[in-house]
Design an enzyme around this catalytic site. Structure first.
Site, PDB file in Angstrom:
ATOM      1  N   SER A 126     -11.510  -0.635   3.396  1.00 32.49           N
ATOM      2  CA  SER A 126     -11.995   0.699   3.739  1.00 32.49           C
ATOM      3  C   SER A 126     -10.821   1.563   4.173  1.00 32.49           C
ATOM      4  O   SER A 126      -9.921   1.086   4.865  1.00 32.49           O
ATOM      5  CB  SER A 126     -12.970   0.636   4.926  1.00 32.49           C
ATOM      6  OG  SER A 126     -13.967  -0.336   4.731  1.00 32.49           O
ATOM      7  N   ARG A 134       0.233  -1.591  14.939  1.00 31.05           N
ATOM      8  CA  ARG A 134       0.257  -1.171  16.341  1.00 31.05           C
ATOM      9  C   ARG A 134      -1.058  -0.481  16.664  1.00 31.05           C
ATOM     10  O   ARG A 134      -1.507   0.398  15.906  1.00 31.05           O
ATOM     11  CB  ARG A 134       1.376  -0.150  16.607  1.00 31.05           C
ATOM     12  CG  ARG A 134       2.773  -0.641  16.386  1.00 31.05           C
ATOM     13  CD  ARG A 134       3.193  -1.743  17.305  1.00 31.05           C
ATOM     14  NE  ARG A 134       3.203  -1.382  18.717  1.00 31.05           N
ATOM     15  CZ  ARG A 134       3.219  -2.279  19.705  1.00 31.05           C
ATOM     16  NH1 ARG A 134       3.193  -3.563  19.432  1.00 31.05           N
ATOM     17  NH2 ARG A 134       3.243  -1.895  20.956  1.00 31.05           N
ATOM     18  N   ASN A 188      -6.234   5.388   8.082  1.00 36.88           N
ATOM     19  CA  ASN A 188      -5.772   3.995   8.069  1.00 36.88           C
ATOM     20  C   ASN A 188      -6.532   3.244   6.984  1.00 36.88           C
ATOM     21  O   ASN A 188      -7.653   3.611   6.640  1.00 36.88           O
ATOM     22  CB  ASN A 188      -6.066   3.357   9.433  1.00 36.88           C
ATOM     23  CG  ASN A 188      -5.648   1.906   9.513  1.00 36.88           C
ATOM     24  OD1 ASN A 188      -4.550   1.550   9.092  1.00 36.88           O
ATOM     25  ND2 ASN A 188      -6.519   1.050  10.023  1.00 36.88           N
ATOM     26  N   ASP A 222     -10.234   0.716  14.403  1.00 39.88           N
ATOM     27  CA  ASP A 222     -10.971   0.609  13.136  1.00 39.88           C
ATOM     28  C   ASP A 222     -12.354   1.263  13.233  1.00 39.88           C
ATOM     29  O   ASP A 222     -13.276   0.881  12.503  1.00 39.88           O
ATOM     30  CB  ASP A 222     -11.107  -0.850  12.676  1.00 39.88           C
ATOM     31  CG  ASP A 222      -9.751  -1.531  12.552  1.00 39.88           C
ATOM     32  OD1 ASP A 222      -8.788  -0.862  12.136  1.00 39.88           O
ATOM     33  OD2 ASP A 222      -9.651  -2.727  12.882  1.00 39.88           O
ATOM     34  N   ARG A 266       3.650   1.537  25.440  1.00 41.99           N
ATOM     35  CA  ARG A 266       3.075   1.946  24.163  1.00 41.99           C
ATOM     36  C   ARG A 266       3.270   3.449  23.959  1.00 41.99           C
ATOM     37  O   ARG A 266       3.622   3.909  22.885  1.00 41.99           O
ATOM     38  CB  ARG A 266       1.572   1.624  24.215  1.00 41.99           C
ATOM     39  CG  ARG A 266       0.981   1.126  22.945  1.00 41.99           C
ATOM     40  CD  ARG A 266      -0.437   0.637  23.183  1.00 41.99           C
ATOM     41  NE  ARG A 266      -0.480  -0.806  23.270  1.00 41.99           N
ATOM     42  CZ  ARG A 266      -0.434  -1.623  22.222  1.00 41.99           C
ATOM     43  NH1 ARG A 266      -0.342  -1.150  21.000  1.00 41.99           N
ATOM     44  NH2 ARG A 266      -0.492  -2.912  22.382  1.00 41.99           N
ATOM     45  N   HIS A 304      -8.088  -0.548   6.190  1.00 44.90           N
ATOM     46  CA  HIS A 304      -8.477  -1.767   6.899  1.00 44.90           C
ATOM     47  C   HIS A 304      -9.114  -2.721   5.885  1.00 44.90           C
ATOM     48  O   HIS A 304      -9.983  -2.303   5.114  1.00 44.90           O
ATOM     49  CB  HIS A 304      -9.467  -1.422   8.015  1.00 44.90           C
ATOM     50  CG  HIS A 304      -9.893  -2.619   8.798  1.00 44.90           C
ATOM     51  ND1 HIS A 304      -9.046  -3.268   9.681  1.00 44.90           N
ATOM     52  CD2 HIS A 304     -11.050  -3.313   8.808  1.00 44.90           C
ATOM     53  CE1 HIS A 304      -9.685  -4.297  10.209  1.00 44.90           C
ATOM     54  NE2 HIS A 304     -10.904  -4.351   9.694  1.00 44.90           N
ATOM     55  N   GLU A 341      -5.431  -6.086  -4.345  1.00 47.35           N
ATOM     56  CA  GLU A 341      -5.394  -5.396  -5.653  1.00 47.35           C
ATOM     57  C   GLU A 341      -6.257  -4.140  -5.619  1.00 47.35           C
ATOM     58  O   GLU A 341      -5.900  -3.109  -6.182  1.00 47.35           O
ATOM     59  CB  GLU A 341      -5.926  -6.314  -6.763  1.00 47.35           C
ATOM     60  CG  GLU A 341      -4.965  -7.378  -7.210  1.00 47.35           C
ATOM     61  CD  GLU A 341      -5.615  -8.283  -8.253  1.00 47.35           C
ATOM     62  OE1 GLU A 341      -6.569  -7.845  -8.941  1.00 47.35           O
ATOM     63  OE2 GLU A 341      -5.178  -9.434  -8.358  1.00 47.35           O
ATOM     64  N   ASN A 399       0.839  -1.215   0.000  1.00 46.17           N
ATOM     65  CA  ASN A 399       0.000   0.000   0.000  1.00 46.17           C
ATOM     66  C   ASN A 399       0.867   1.256   0.000  1.00 46.17           C
ATOM     67  O   ASN A 399       0.581   2.221  -0.704  1.00 46.17           O
ATOM     68  CB  ASN A 399      -0.936  -0.002   1.215  1.00 46.17           C
ATOM     69  CG  ASN A 399      -2.188  -0.812   0.970  1.00 46.17           C
ATOM     70  OD1 ASN A 399      -3.090  -0.375   0.270  1.00 46.17           O
ATOM     71  ND2 ASN A 399      -2.230  -2.010   1.533  1.00 46.17           N
TER      72      ASN A 399
HETATM   73  C1  GRF Z   1      -3.197  -4.715   3.918  1.00 49.35           C
HETATM   74  O1  GRF Z   1      -4.072  -5.732   3.548  1.00 49.35           O
HETATM   75  C2  GRF Z   1      -3.860  -3.754   4.852  1.00 49.35           C
HETATM   76  O2  GRF Z   1      -5.199  -3.530   4.569  1.00 49.35           O
HETATM   77  C3  GRF Z   1      -3.731  -4.471   6.158  1.00 49.35           C
HETATM   78  O3  GRF Z   1      -2.442  -5.037   6.129  1.00 49.35           O
HETATM   79  C4  GRF Z   1      -2.074  -5.261   4.775  1.00 49.35           C
HETATM   80  C5  GRF Z   1      -0.778  -4.515   4.554  1.00 49.35           C
HETATM   81  O4  GRF Z   1      -0.160  -4.873   3.365  1.00 49.35           O
HETATM   82  N1  GRF Z   1      -3.975  -3.611   7.282  1.00 49.35           N
HETATM   83  P1  GRF Z   1       1.050  -4.022   2.789  1.00 49.35           P
HETATM   84  O5  GRF Z   1       2.093  -3.904   3.892  1.00 49.35           O
HETATM   85  O6  GRF Z   1       0.518  -2.691   2.379  1.00 49.35           O
HETATM   86  O7  GRF Z   1       1.568  -4.817   1.637  1.00 49.35           O
END
Ligand code: GRF
Length: 197
Positions: A138, A93, A109, A147, A67, A111, A174, A16
């Site tokens: 999302s 985290r 974020n 979340d 934390r 999710h 994807e 991502n």
């Molecule tokens: C993704 O599926 C994201 O939605 C989830 O962890 C995965 C991270 O993948 N929280 P990457 O590190 O972006 O390849």
């Protein structure tokens, strides 16, 4: 147009993050991604970020006694780099109220579920076991509830008969790579508070 100085937080492979870096190569993209931080020193995404010419830091959470102590180090790094907006991308985290309230309105974020369904872990397995016809991903504002913040944008993927969590996760990923660049641009444009002073 003044682009918003943005950091991406990761814990792993960073696909991502790489999609966000690609999008931010366009000069009219509203976020300028100037920093990548991983809480895991071995995260593959750190090398991808360096290869793309972006400053990449590891702040190992296991080196801190709490934390919040880890988050104070993270917050200091973000401030050192004059960061105005933060995108979590596979950042594993849970954030405390201290960090969340400090960055609220400037923290998003991704999710891997159609929120508000399936907050937390094992989202694809839970969707398959429930007999859902669709899964997805999302992008949401980060609030104290994990979340739990308002959804900015989502992508939907059909669940196929006989799907495994792994096969479904690959197809959802994807769509994540299309969704996150679109959603980050929207979020940065509507960010809810002024930049960090
Ligand atoms: C993704 O599926 C994201 O939605 C989830 O962890 C995965 C991270 O993948 N929280 P990457 O590190 O972006 O390849």
């Amino acid at each position: 147009m003044k682009r918003v100085r943005t950091a991406v937080l990761i814990s792993g492979r960073g696909s991502n993050m790489a999609a966000l870096l690609d999008a931010a190569n366009a000069p009219d993209y509203p976020a300028d991604i100037v920093l990548v931080v991983s809480n895991r020193p071995g995260a593959g995404g750190l090398d991808k970020a360096k290869a793309a010419g972006v400053t990449a830091l590891a702040i190992d959470h296991t080196g801190y006694g709490s934390r919040e102590a880890f988050e104070r180090a993270l917050d200091a790094a973000l401030r050192d780099h004059h960061i105005e907006f933060v995108a979590c991308a596979g950042f594993m985290r849970v954030l405390t109220e201290w960090f969340g309230s400090r960055w609220e309105g400037r923290l998003v974020n991704i999710h891997p579920s159609l929120l508000p369904n399936y907050k937390g872990l094992h989202t694809h397995r839970r969707a398959i076991e429930a007999g859902d016809t669709h899964a997805g991903a999302s992008v949401h504002w980060v609030v104290t509830e994990v979340d739990g913040g308002d959804v900015i944008d989502r992508e939907t993927v059909a669940i196929r008969p006989g799907d495994t969590p792994e096969a479904l996760a690959a197809r959802v990923l994807e769509r994540e790579l299309v969704l996150y660049p679109r959603a980050l641009a929207a979020a940065v444009r509507q960010r809810r508070v002024n930049p960090v002073s």
